[in-house]
Scaffold this active site. Structure first.
Site, PDB file in Angstrom:
ATOM      1  N   ASP A   1     -14.686  -6.447   3.128  1.00  0.00           N
ATOM      2  CA  ASP A   1     -14.372  -7.556   4.032  1.00  0.00           C
ATOM      3  C   ASP A   1     -14.573  -7.203   5.509  1.00  0.00           C
ATOM      4  O   ASP A   1     -14.644  -8.084   6.353  1.00  0.00           O
ATOM      5  CB  ASP A   1     -12.959  -8.097   3.790  1.00  0.00           C
ATOM      6  CG  ASP A   1     -11.855  -7.079   4.012  1.00  0.00           C
ATOM      7  OD1 ASP A   1     -12.162  -5.888   4.238  1.00  0.00           O
ATOM      8  OD2 ASP A   1     -10.672  -7.468   3.945  1.00  0.00           O
ATOM      9  N   ARG A   2     -14.679  -5.908   5.839  1.00  0.00           N
ATOM     10  CA  ARG A   2     -14.883  -5.505   7.229  1.00  0.00           C
ATOM     11  C   ARG A   2     -16.328  -5.083   7.446  1.00  0.00           C
ATOM     12  O   ARG A   2     -17.021  -4.687   6.509  1.00  0.00           O
ATOM     13  CB  ARG A   2     -13.949  -4.351   7.604  1.00  0.00           C
ATOM     14  CG  ARG A   2     -12.484  -4.715   7.478  1.00  0.00           C
ATOM     15  CD  ARG A   2     -11.581  -3.565   7.861  1.00  0.00           C
ATOM     16  NE  ARG A   2     -10.187  -3.919   7.606  1.00  0.00           N
ATOM     17  CZ  ARG A   2      -9.177  -3.591   8.389  1.00  0.00           C
ATOM     18  NH1 ARG A   2      -9.378  -2.902   9.483  1.00  0.00           N
ATOM     19  NH2 ARG A   2      -7.946  -3.956   8.084  1.00  0.00           N
TER      20      ARG A   2
ATOM     21  N   SER B   1      -8.186  -1.500   0.814  1.00  0.00           N
ATOM     22  CA  SER B   1      -9.140  -1.867   1.857  1.00  0.00           C
ATOM     23  C   SER B   1      -9.870  -0.660   2.433  1.00  0.00           C
ATOM     24  O   SER B   1     -10.618   0.017   1.732  1.00  0.00           O
ATOM     25  CB  SER B   1      -8.419  -2.661   2.947  1.00  0.00           C
ATOM     26  OG  SER B   1      -9.328  -3.154   3.909  1.00  0.00           O
ATOM     27  N   HIS B   2      -9.636  -0.360   3.701  1.00  0.00           N
ATOM     28  CA  HIS B   2     -10.352   0.698   4.411  1.00  0.00           C
ATOM     29  C   HIS B   2      -9.630   2.035   4.338  1.00  0.00           C
ATOM     30  O   HIS B   2     -10.065   3.003   4.963  1.00  0.00           O
ATOM     31  CB  HIS B   2     -10.547   0.302   5.870  1.00  0.00           C
ATOM     32  CG  HIS B   2      -9.254  -0.041   6.557  1.00  0.00           C
ATOM     33  ND1 HIS B   2      -8.503  -1.150   6.204  1.00  0.00           N
ATOM     34  CD2 HIS B   2      -8.556   0.568   7.542  1.00  0.00           C
ATOM     35  CE1 HIS B   2      -7.410  -1.197   6.952  1.00  0.00           C
ATOM     36  NE2 HIS B   2      -7.425  -0.163   7.772  1.00  0.00           N
TER      37      HIS B   2
ATOM     38  N   SER C   1     -10.150  -5.452  14.385  1.00  0.00           N
ATOM     39  CA  SER C   1     -10.210  -4.403  13.369  1.00  0.00           C
ATOM     40  C   SER C   1     -11.394  -4.606  12.422  1.00  0.00           C
ATOM     41  O   SER C   1     -11.273  -4.465  11.212  1.00  0.00           O
ATOM     42  CB  SER C   1      -8.895  -4.329  12.589  1.00  0.00           C
ATOM     43  OG  SER C   1      -8.560  -5.592  12.053  1.00  0.00           O
TER      44      SER C   1
ATOM     45  N   ARG D   1       0.842  -1.202   0.000  1.00  0.00           N
ATOM     46  CA  ARG D   1       0.000   0.000   0.000  1.00  0.00           C
ATOM     47  C   ARG D   1       0.870   1.242   0.000  1.00  0.00           C
ATOM     48  O   ARG D   1       1.787   1.367   0.794  1.00  0.00           O
ATOM     49  CB  ARG D   1      -0.925   0.024   1.220  1.00  0.00           C
ATOM     50  CG  ARG D   1      -2.004  -1.039   1.160  1.00  0.00           C
ATOM     51  CD  ARG D   1      -2.958  -0.911   2.317  1.00  0.00           C
ATOM     52  NE  ARG D   1      -3.856  -2.061   2.370  1.00  0.00           N
ATOM     53  CZ  ARG D   1      -4.657  -2.334   3.380  1.00  0.00           C
ATOM     54  NH1 ARG D   1      -4.659  -1.555   4.441  1.00  0.00           N
ATOM     55  NH2 ARG D   1      -5.443  -3.388   3.347  1.00  0.00           N
TER      56      ARG D   1
ATOM     57  N   ASP E   1     -16.484  -1.728   4.668  1.00  0.00           N
ATOM     58  CA  ASP E   1     -15.349  -0.920   4.234  1.00  0.00           C
ATOM     59  C   ASP E   1     -15.199  -0.923   2.718  1.00  0.00           C
ATOM     60  O   ASP E   1     -16.055  -1.454   2.000  1.00  0.00           O
ATOM     61  CB  ASP E   1     -14.059  -1.397   4.923  1.00  0.00           C
ATOM     62  CG  ASP E   1     -13.574  -2.736   4.402  1.00  0.00           C
ATOM     63  OD1 ASP E   1     -14.403  -3.528   3.913  1.00  0.00           O
ATOM     64  OD2 ASP E   1     -12.364  -3.011   4.482  1.00  0.00           O
TER      65      ASP E   1
ATOM     66  N   THR F   1      -1.890 -10.947  14.014  1.00  0.00           N
ATOM     67  CA  THR F   1      -2.793 -10.213  13.130  1.00  0.00           C
ATOM     68  C   THR F   1      -2.521 -10.607  11.677  1.00  0.00           C
ATOM     69  O   THR F   1      -1.379 -10.717  11.260  1.00  0.00           O
ATOM     70  CB  THR F   1      -2.595  -8.703  13.318  1.00  0.00           C
ATOM     71  OG1 THR F   1      -2.956  -8.361  14.659  1.00  0.00           O
ATOM     72  CG2 THR F   1      -3.442  -7.909  12.355  1.00  0.00           C
TER      73      THR F   1
ATOM     74  N   GLU G   1     -11.148 -10.580  14.081  1.00  0.00           N
ATOM     75  CA  GLU G   1     -10.117  -9.625  14.478  1.00  0.00           C
ATOM     76  C   GLU G   1     -10.787  -8.367  15.010  1.00  0.00           C
ATOM     77  O   GLU G   1     -11.879  -7.998  14.561  1.00  0.00           O
ATOM     78  CB  GLU G   1      -9.237  -9.241  13.286  1.00  0.00           C
ATOM     79  CG  GLU G   1      -8.353 -10.354  12.787  1.00  0.00           C
ATOM     80  CD  GLU G   1      -7.400  -9.883  11.690  1.00  0.00           C
ATOM     81  OE1 GLU G   1      -6.353 -10.521  11.534  1.00  0.00           O
ATOM     82  OE2 GLU G   1      -7.711  -8.895  10.995  1.00  0.00           O
TER      83      GLU G   1
ATOM     84  N   LYS H   1     -11.769 -12.398   5.594  1.00  0.00           N
ATOM     85  CA  LYS H   1     -12.858 -11.875   6.399  1.00  0.00           C
ATOM     86  C   LYS H   1     -13.988 -11.464   5.463  1.00  0.00           C
ATOM     87  O   LYS H   1     -13.742 -11.165   4.291  1.00  0.00           O
ATOM     88  CB  LYS H   1     -12.405 -10.720   7.285  1.00  0.00           C
ATOM     89  CG  LYS H   1     -11.534  -9.656   6.661  1.00  0.00           C
ATOM     90  CD  LYS H   1     -11.198  -8.617   7.691  1.00  0.00           C
ATOM     91  CE  LYS H   1      -9.878  -7.944   7.669  1.00  0.00           C
ATOM     92  NZ  LYS H   1      -8.708  -8.419   7.081  1.00  0.00           N
TER      93      LYS H   1
ATOM     94  N   ASP I   1     -13.348  -2.523   0.483  1.00  0.00           N
ATOM     95  CA  ASP I   1     -13.321  -3.762  -0.308  1.00  0.00           C
ATOM     96  C   ASP I   1     -14.287  -4.823   0.224  1.00  0.00           C
ATOM     97  O   ASP I   1     -14.266  -5.959  -0.245  1.00  0.00           O
ATOM     98  CB  ASP I   1     -11.897  -4.324  -0.400  1.00  0.00           C
ATOM     99  CG  ASP I   1     -11.342  -4.778   0.939  1.00  0.00           C
ATOM    100  OD1 ASP I   1     -11.703  -4.192   1.977  1.00  0.00           O
ATOM    101  OD2 ASP I   1     -10.538  -5.734   0.961  1.00  0.00           O
TER     102      ASP I   1
END
Length: 564
Positions: free
Chosen positions: A296-297, A121-122, A382, A27, A292, A361, A380, A393, A294
């Site tokens: 997954d959260r 991601s987020h 997060s 990233r 989020d 993690t 997790e 996730k 993508d």
């Protein structure tokens, strides 16, 4: 198919020293990928070169991202380089869009050798935001450390990359596209697939959709509010929650994926998901959820914005796991949580006599346990929760898991949580993020902190704050030996565990794009006091955490940039 074979080129390049993938890939700020010559090409070639040529030849790979800025341009390069590196078929989401859970689903469905995911991601998007590339392996999960280390080593010595620059893919049209390449006996095939359908079908085989439809659109249906935060989850929410399960269309907000996520930070927590939090306050909705960038959260809210911590969320799902038909058929093989996540799940595991794994993690550690048939449910702190149906996730899966519990128990989110705390006690939990801290200062602080807690005299020390006294029972730098392959992961975070079960954790995070992020996790366990304010319960441990680390003095920061 093109009339004449497309040319494959080998292009000279020079390495960059900073392409080490973190727990969720590489990233950086968008401008890094845009302005540094061949920066993206180098990393993509390093991924392909990490795969044995015999495995690559004629193989299938999956590609799709979260729709953020630079996504289409990156996908074009990925496809051109995949063709030149011997891949035989690419499965790509419609318009280049795939949620991270859907990527995992498709890798497994098509028996692909892996998938390349353009996502951060987020993290924020747009021209001034972040971009990233993540590599998922054949099990559908994030690449393990041995693979990411190999990719990094290749990136440090790379001298050339292979590309087919004339290859142009139409991402807007479903179906197969075929291309003749010079020196290839078979055509290179690109298949543009519906981004939602395969993943939706997987969920249909996990949950009781008839019961969920009754809960969401039947005679006595509950009212829900779902916020996709202009991320990739939007099309999945609309298709599955609205069209199939009958939620009113206006119950799903921010469902159009945008390159900059509408100028917002696509992170589903109370600080950033303000549209959802504000709309839940007046009590008109019984259940709320956000996702989020993508997909997954997830964040779960009850009526009037009653917040469910991710640590509590996975514990409640574990305690009610047979509300989900999938687990009635498969049974439960094990539970797992990341080390910084609160110990709420541990208490459910102990009561149900189900094995509990505490991992570093990173979802790849859960995936290894799942592949070995040792794990069914994990989470997790997060805002990540998931099962063994894929190797990532899964935000929408977590929401449907919660709705399955509501449908079975016929209670509110708040009542389910309060019953849970009465049964198991309550883990008051929070995380303080100090973002963009000077890397040298952060590392020095962590080194000195480890020396302090490693001293034998630190154990049994007592810390008093107001009327609370905490005695250190154990302190270490968390080390994990994988029970599947015996690989050892060291330096995973500094732990201070107190005699009452409360904990303080310190970690340097690997998912940012700038500087260092110091994270302090506070986990305060209370067996009987379930209804006290969070800040009251966590203040003593937070005071101790700052005193021990001297974080404000060492980093020059007066407070965290984010509290979750």
């Amino acid at each position: 198919m093109e009339n004449s074979p497309l040319q494959v080129l080998t292009v000279p390049t020079a390495p960059y020293p900073d392409q080490r993938p973190g727990t969720s890939g590489l990233r950086k700020k968008v401008y890094v990928f845009q302005s540094r010559r061949n920066y993206l090409h180098n990393f993509i070639q390093s991924i392909f070169s990490s795969i044995d040529l015999r495995d690559r030849q004629g193989s299938t790979m999956v590609v799709g991202g979260d729709g953020r800025f630079f996504n289409p341009a990156a996908i074009e390069v990925i496809v051109q380089m995949a063709a030149a590196n011997g891949v035989g078929r690419m499965i790509i989401g419609h318009h280049g869009i795939l949620s991270t859970p859907a990527i995992s689903c498709l890798i497994r469905k098509y028996k692909a050798i892996g998938g390349i995911v353009p996502t951060a991601s987020h993290n924020p998007g747009g021209p001034d935001g972040d971009f990233g590339i993540k590599f998922n392996t054949a099990n559908g999960g994030p690449a393990k450390e041995a693979v990411t280390s190999k990719i990094f080593q290749i990136s440090r010595t790379i001298e050339e990359f292979a590309i087919c620059p004339g290859l142009r893919v139409d991402l807007t049209t479903l179906g197969k596209q075929m291309f003749d390449l010079e020196n290839k006996f078979k055509p290179f095939t690109v298949e543009i697939v519906d981004s939602v359908e395969s993943y939706a079908n997987l969920l249909r085989n996990i949950f009781d959709f008839a019961a969920l439809k009754e809960l969401l659109s039947g005679k006595n249906h509950i009212k829900i509010r779902i916020d996709a935060m202009h991320g990739v989850a939007g099309p999945y929410v609309r298709r599955i929650m609205c069209e199939e399960l009958g939620c009113p269309v206006n119950s799903a907000i921010n469902c159009v994926p945008l390159e900059d996520f509408g100028g917002q930070h696509p992170d589903p927590n109370p600080m950033y998901a303000t549209d959802l939090v504000d709309s839940m306050k007046d009590g008109q909705y019984d259940f709320g959820a956000a996702f989020d960038g993508d997909g997954d959260r997830n964040m779960i809210l009850g009526k009037r914005g009653f917040f469910v911590t991710p640590s509590d969320s996975v514990a409640v799902i574990a305690d009610n796991i047979f509300c989900i038909p999938y687990f009635q058929h498969t049974g439960v093989r094990g539970f797992a949580r990341s080390m910084p996540t609160s110990a709420a799940l541990d208490r459910v595991a102990k009561a149900t006599k189900i094995e509990l794994y505490e991992t570093p993690t990173g979802w790849k550690f859960f995936g290894n346990l799942m592949d070995a048939g040792m794990l069914s449910l994990c989470g997790e702190e997060s805002f990540g929760t998931g099962g063994d149906h894929i190797r990532e996730k899964d935000g929408l899966w977590a929401v449907l898991a919660w709705l399955s519990i509501l449908a079975t128990r016929k209670q509110s989110v708040e009542d389910i949580l309060k019953d849970h705390w009465l049964k198991y006690g309550r883990n008051y939990f929070t995380r303080y993020d100090y973002e963009n801290v000077d890397i040298d200062a952060a590392c020095e602080m962590m080194e000195d902190l480890e020396i302090m807690i490693s001293d034998k005299s630190f154990v049994k020390q007592r810390f008093a704050v107001e009327d609370k006294i905490y005695q250190v029972e154990k302190a270490d730098n968390f080390e994990y030996t994988d029970p599947v392959d015996s690989t050892i992961s060291r330096n995973q975070g500094l732990r201070i565990i107190f005699s009452d079960g409360s904990r303080i954790i310190y970690r340097l995070s690997g998912t940012g794009s700038d500087g260092a992020t110091v994270r302090i996790y506070i986990d305060s366990y209370e067996k009987d006091r379930h209804n006290l304010a969070y800040h009251v319960m966590l203040a003593p441990l937070a005071t101790i955490a700052l005193k021990i680390s001297q974080l404000h003095h060492r980093t020059g920061r007066s407070g965290p940039s984010l509290i979750t």
